[in-house]
Design an enzyme around this catalytic site. Structure first.
Site, PDB file in Angstrom:
ATOM      1  N   GLU A 191      -5.977  16.510 -11.027  1.00 25.79           N
ATOM      2  CA  GLU A 191      -6.554  16.900 -12.325  1.00 25.79           C
ATOM      3  C   GLU A 191      -8.068  17.063 -12.282  1.00 25.79           C
ATOM      4  OE1 GLU A 191      -4.428  15.091 -15.576  1.00 25.79           O
ATOM      5  OE2 GLU A 191      -6.109  15.437 -16.911  1.00 25.79           O
TER       6      GLU A 191
ATOM      7  N   ARG B 212       0.816  -1.232   0.000  1.00 20.21           N
ATOM      8  CA  ARG B 212       0.000   0.000   0.000  1.00 20.21           C
ATOM      9  C   ARG B 212       0.842   1.270   0.000  1.00 20.21           C
ATOM     10  NH1 ARG B 212      -2.728  -3.221   3.670  1.00 20.21           N
ATOM     11  NH2 ARG B 212      -4.582  -4.145   2.747  1.00 20.21           N
TER      12      ARG B 212
ATOM     13  N   LYS C 127       5.268  23.173 -14.288  1.00 18.91           N
ATOM     14  CA  LYS C 127       4.441  21.997 -13.970  1.00 18.91           C
ATOM     15  C   LYS C 127       4.163  21.926 -12.467  1.00 18.91           C
ATOM     16  CE  LYS C 127       3.435  17.217 -14.755  1.00 18.91           C
ATOM     17  NZ  LYS C 127       3.676  15.989 -15.479  1.00 18.91           N
TER      18      LYS C 127
ATOM     19  N   ARG D  68      -5.228  21.281 -13.954  1.00 21.29           N
ATOM     20  CA  ARG D  68      -4.133  20.424 -14.445  1.00 21.29           C
ATOM     21  C   ARG D  68      -4.355  19.964 -15.889  1.00 21.29           C
ATOM     22  NH1 ARG D  68      -0.679  15.684 -11.233  1.00 21.29           N
ATOM     23  NH2 ARG D  68       0.527  15.079 -13.036  1.00 21.29           N
TER      24      ARG D  68
ATOM     25  N   HIS E 110       5.603   9.572 -28.006  1.00 17.01           N
ATOM     26  CA  HIS E 110       4.584  10.386 -27.338  1.00 17.01           C
ATOM     27  C   HIS E 110       4.730  11.880 -27.696  1.00 17.01           C
ATOM     28  CE1 HIS E 110       1.815  11.656 -24.216  1.00 17.01           C
ATOM     29  NE2 HIS E 110       2.738  12.456 -23.720  1.00 17.01           N
TER      30      HIS E 110
ATOM     31  N   HIS F 121      -2.669  17.080 -26.469  1.00 12.36           N
ATOM     32  CA  HIS F 121      -2.768  15.650 -26.160  1.00 12.36           C
ATOM     33  C   HIS F 121      -4.054  14.992 -26.662  1.00 12.36           C
ATOM     34  CE1 HIS F 121       0.746  16.490 -23.777  1.00 12.36           C
ATOM     35  NE2 HIS F 121       0.816  15.261 -23.326  1.00 12.36           N
TER      36      HIS F 121
ATOM     37  N   HIS G 201      -3.088  11.827 -28.407  1.00 13.25           N
ATOM     38  CA  HIS G 201      -3.394  10.470 -27.947  1.00 13.25           C
ATOM     39  C   HIS G 201      -4.083   9.665 -29.051  1.00 13.25           C
ATOM     40  CE1 HIS G 201      -3.215  11.466 -23.383  1.00 13.25           C
ATOM     41  NE2 HIS G 201      -2.072  11.042 -23.837  1.00 13.25           N
TER      42      HIS G 201
ATOM     43  N   LYS H 296       1.976  11.275 -11.478  1.00 14.17           N
ATOM     44  CA  LYS H 296       1.150  10.293 -12.214  1.00 14.17           C
ATOM     45  C   LYS H 296       1.991   9.050 -12.451  1.00 14.17           C
ATOM     46  CE  LYS H 296      -2.137  13.072 -14.837  1.00 14.17           C
ATOM     47  NZ  LYS H 296      -2.598  13.429 -16.191  1.00 14.17           N
TER      48      LYS H 296
ATOM     49  N   ASN I 289      -2.655  19.095 -20.895  1.00 10.28           N
ATOM     50  CA  ASN I 289      -3.028  18.222 -22.014  1.00 10.28           C
ATOM     51  C   ASN I 289      -3.076  18.968 -23.340  1.00 10.28           C
ATOM     52  OD1 ASN I 289      -3.288  15.886 -20.505  1.00 10.28           O
ATOM     53  ND2 ASN I 289      -5.324  16.493 -19.811  1.00 10.28           N
TER      54      ASN I 289
ATOM     55  N   GLU J 281       7.308  18.463 -25.266  1.00  9.30           N
ATOM     56  CA  GLU J 281       6.587  18.795 -24.024  1.00  9.30           C
ATOM     57  C   GLU J 281       7.062  20.155 -23.482  1.00  9.30           C
ATOM     58  OE1 GLU J 281       4.009  17.223 -22.941  1.00  9.30           O
ATOM     59  OE2 GLU J 281       4.188  15.083 -23.385  1.00  9.30           O
TER      60      GLU J 281
HETATM   61  N1  LIG Z   1       3.601  10.146 -15.637  1.00 10.72           N
HETATM   62  C1  LIG Z   1       3.473  11.189 -16.425  1.00 10.72           C
HETATM   63  O1  LIG Z   1       3.056  12.279 -16.002  1.00 10.72           O
HETATM   64  C2  LIG Z   1       3.877  11.072 -17.871  1.00 10.72           C
HETATM   65  C3  LIG Z   1       3.960  12.233 -18.668  1.00 10.72           C
HETATM   66  C4  LIG Z   1       4.387  12.096 -19.986  1.00 10.72           C
HETATM   67  C5  LIG Z   1       4.720  10.848 -20.494  1.00 10.72           C
HETATM   68  N2  LIG Z   1       4.619   9.750 -19.681  1.00 10.72           N
HETATM   69  C6  LIG Z   1       4.984   8.408 -20.182  1.00 10.72           C
HETATM   70  O2  LIG Z   1       6.374   8.409 -20.456  1.00 10.72           O
HETATM   71  C7  LIG Z   1       6.640   7.377 -21.419  1.00 10.72           C
HETATM   72  C8  LIG Z   1       7.614   7.897 -22.442  1.00 10.72           C
HETATM   73  O3  LIG Z   1       8.815   8.231 -21.788  1.00 10.72           O
HETATM   74  P1  LIG Z   1      10.178   8.459 -22.607  1.00 10.72           P
HETATM   75  O4  LIG Z   1       9.902   9.324 -23.772  1.00 10.72           O
HETATM   76  O5  LIG Z   1      11.186   8.862 -21.619  1.00 10.72           O
HETATM   77  O6  LIG Z   1      10.471   7.016 -23.236  1.00 10.72           O
HETATM   78  P2  LIG Z   1      11.229   5.734 -22.669  1.00 10.72           P
HETATM   79  O7  LIG Z   1      11.157   5.643 -21.211  1.00 10.72           O
HETATM   80  O8  LIG Z   1      10.713   4.596 -23.473  1.00 10.72           O
HETATM   81  O9  LIG Z   1      12.742   6.031 -23.078  1.00 10.72           O
HETATM   82  C9  LIG Z   1      13.082   6.085 -24.442  1.00 10.72           C
HETATM   83  C10 LIG Z   1      14.300   5.234 -24.764  1.00 10.72           C
HETATM   84  O10 LIG Z   1      15.476   5.907 -24.342  1.00 10.72           O
HETATM   85  C11 LIG Z   1      16.313   5.040 -23.571  1.00 10.72           C
HETATM   86  N3  LIG Z   1      17.048   5.892 -22.640  1.00 10.72           N
HETATM   87  C12 LIG Z   1      16.596   6.415 -21.482  1.00 10.72           C
HETATM   88  N4  LIG Z   1      17.518   7.230 -20.961  1.00 10.72           N
HETATM   89  C13 LIG Z   1      18.578   7.225 -21.802  1.00 10.72           C
HETATM   90  C14 LIG Z   1      19.833   7.899 -21.807  1.00 10.72           C
HETATM   91  N5  LIG Z   1      20.167   8.773 -20.855  1.00 10.72           N
HETATM   92  N6  LIG Z   1      20.673   7.653 -22.829  1.00 10.72           N
HETATM   93  C15 LIG Z   1      20.331   6.802 -23.834  1.00 10.72           C
HETATM   94  N7  LIG Z   1      19.156   6.153 -23.880  1.00 10.72           N
HETATM   95  C16 LIG Z   1      18.273   6.365 -22.870  1.00 10.72           C
HETATM   96  C17 LIG Z   1      15.333   4.095 -22.925  1.00 10.72           C
HETATM   97  O11 LIG Z   1      15.951   2.920 -22.497  1.00 10.72           O
HETATM   98  C18 LIG Z   1      14.327   3.872 -24.063  1.00 10.72           C
HETATM   99  O12 LIG Z   1      14.798   2.915 -24.974  1.00 10.72           O
HETATM  100  C19 LIG Z   1       5.307   6.970 -21.988  1.00 10.72           C
HETATM  101  O13 LIG Z   1       4.936   5.706 -21.477  1.00 10.72           O
HETATM  102  C20 LIG Z   1       4.343   8.051 -21.490  1.00 10.72           C
HETATM  103  O14 LIG Z   1       3.032   7.561 -21.300  1.00 10.72           O
HETATM  104  C21 LIG Z   1       4.206   9.841 -18.393  1.00 10.72           C
END
Ligand SMILES: NC(=O)c1ccc[n+]([C@@H]2O[C@H](COP(=O)([O-])OP(=O)(O)OC[C@H]3O[C@@H](n4cnc5c(N)ncnc54)[C@H](O)[C@@H]3O)[C@@H](O)[C@H]2O)c1
Length: 378
Positions: free
Chosen positions: A248, A132, A238, A252, A276, A259, A263, A154, A256, A196
């Site tokens: 949200e 939990r 943010k 918040r 993304h 988005h 999406h 999130k 989006n 972003e």
């Molecule tokens: N929680 C939230 O508020 C929120 C907001 C926006 C996006 N997201 C989520 O984030 C995800 C996308 O994240 P992302 O764009 O970071 O993609 P990701 O986590 O898939 O990373 C992209 C690639 O880069 C590699 N990588 C990471 N750090 C590296 C580094 N320093 N050097 C070389 N390679 C590296 C990773 O291993 C991966 O292959 C999605 O699932 C999306 O839904 C969440």
């Protein structure tokens, strides 16, 4: 620089700091991490499980182990997950639970997310739900995770029927952002995160948007000073929004911007071959043009957003699916009520406006202005 996140609903007790610098992980600024861990009252003698991805572990696993030891953390282990969005699944969540149980980790122990948004989301959800709620620390390694997913709490995983359908709001105890880690990101990943950053300027801060227009070349060439500046600015914007509306319920949703269509683009691509941030870039150009169409902003505002996106190497054109496909995909959005969707539009650069829009209006706009071929009437 240190940024404080203190969501109203969580109160001071759940507030935390984000520390941003170059060289925190094993570099010249490592001492900042030690003082942050101390000020966040992190128990260095507890057990730590670092969740990471294959690429990040290969590049930085040893450095990160040295860093943890330097901080005084001795009892730690890694779980290394595959790269890619498909890792955000029940299968890998279950692998994390197995490891936590095998290690007999307790609520007073810590999960550290060391990776991009995928790792942050799944590790955060594991932290929110194991016993939990177990302590959680974020060490993001992509620009997207630095400016967006590591801030605001999130967490979640995907379901085969849709993205981020299972999740929770769960704030970390501390966030360390080391811009040096971005040097190994490829250009496409850097631009993905930059989308972003553009979002914050375009919808919330005109001066910041102008800064991005003047400096995008340096930013995308990994200029350290510029990267630190845009990450600080994005995290402050943010944090300010999250502090007012953590769950949200209103404000918040301004985050989006871009988005709703974004999406839908991701869904129509089945989350493959599009990132993304790239989908959000397309969505922002769409939202800005729709704002112009509805008389909310001028030609120049929409053109500036489109130009910055194109100049940054991001896609701007709505991909060739039918208006029906877009509207059906948008109906799955969390912001849908009855036959309308809550859309984030702009009144000018840096000024947002929420509007409930009929799907019929969006369908007609996609048909008549974007000129997508329809196969039936709405
Ligand atoms: N929680 C939230 O508020 C929120 C907001 C926006 C996006 N997201 C989520 O984030 C995800 C996308 O994240 P992302 O764009 O970071 O993609 P990701 O986590 O898939 O990373 C992209 C690639 O880069 C590699 N990588 C990471 N750090 C590296 C580094 N320093 N050097 C070389 N390679 C590296 C990773 O291993 C991966 O292959 C999605 O699932 C999306 O839904 C969440």
């Amino acid at each position: 620089m240190k940024i404080r996140v203190e969501p109203e609903t969580g109160g001071k007790k759940n507030g935390y700091d984000i520390v941003i610098d170059a060289g925190i992980i094993g570099g010249v600024s490592a001492d900042k991490a030690v003082s942050l861990l101390n000020s966040a009252a992190v128990n260095l003698k507890a057990g730590f499980l670092a969740v990471t991805s294959k690429t990040v572990h290969g590049l930085y696993g040893d450095k990160f182990s040295d860093f943890l030891k330097k901080c005084g953390i001795e009892n730690f282990d890694f779980i290394v997950l595959p790269d890619g969005e498909s890792t955000k699944s029940l299968k890998y969540l279950s692998d994390i639970y197995d490891r936590l149980i095998d290690k007999r980790m307790e609520r007073s122990d810590y999960i550290i997310a060391f990776g991009g948004g995928v790792v942050g989301d799944i590790a955060g959800f594991a932290a929110a739900t194991y016993l939990r709620g177990i302590n959680f620390i974020q060490v993001p390694t992509t620009l997207l995770a630095d400016v967006d997913s590591s801030v605001g709490g999130k967490t979640g995983i995907d379901h085969p029927k849709g993205k981020n359908l299972i999740g929770s709001f769960y704030q970390p105890r501390a966030v360390f952002i080391d811009v040096n880690l971005l040097k190994t990101l490829d250009k496409r990943e850097l631009a993905n995160g930059f989308a972003e950053v553009i979002k914050y300027g375009a919808s919330l801060d005109a001066n910041f948007f102008s800064y991005l227009e003047s400096n995008y070349k340096k930013i995308l060439a990994y200029d350290e000073k510029c990267l630190i500046h845009i990450i600080e600015k994005s995290c402050s914007i943010k944090a300010d929004i999250v502090n007012q509306d953590e769950k949200e319920s209103g404000l918040r949703s301004v985050l989006n911007f871009g988005h709703s269509l974004g999406h839908a683009v991701e869904t129509l691509y089945n989350y493959e071959n599009i990132k993304h941030g790239e989908a959000v870039a397309i969505g922002m150009v769409f939202a800005a043009n729709l704002s112009k169409h509805l008389g909310l902003c001028g030609d120049e505002d929409a053109a500036r957003i489109k130009n910055l996106i194109i100049n940054s190497g991001l896609p701007a054109d709505v991909p060739d699916f039918t208006p029906e496909q877009y509207v059906n995909a948008m109906k799955l959005d969390k912001k849908v009520a009855d036959k309308q969707i809550k859309f984030v539009l702009i009144k000018g650069i840096g000024a947002y406006e929420f509007k409930m829009l009929d799907f019929g209006l969006i369908f007609n706009y996609l048909t008549e202005s974007v000129k997508l071929k329809k196969t039936q009437n709405y």
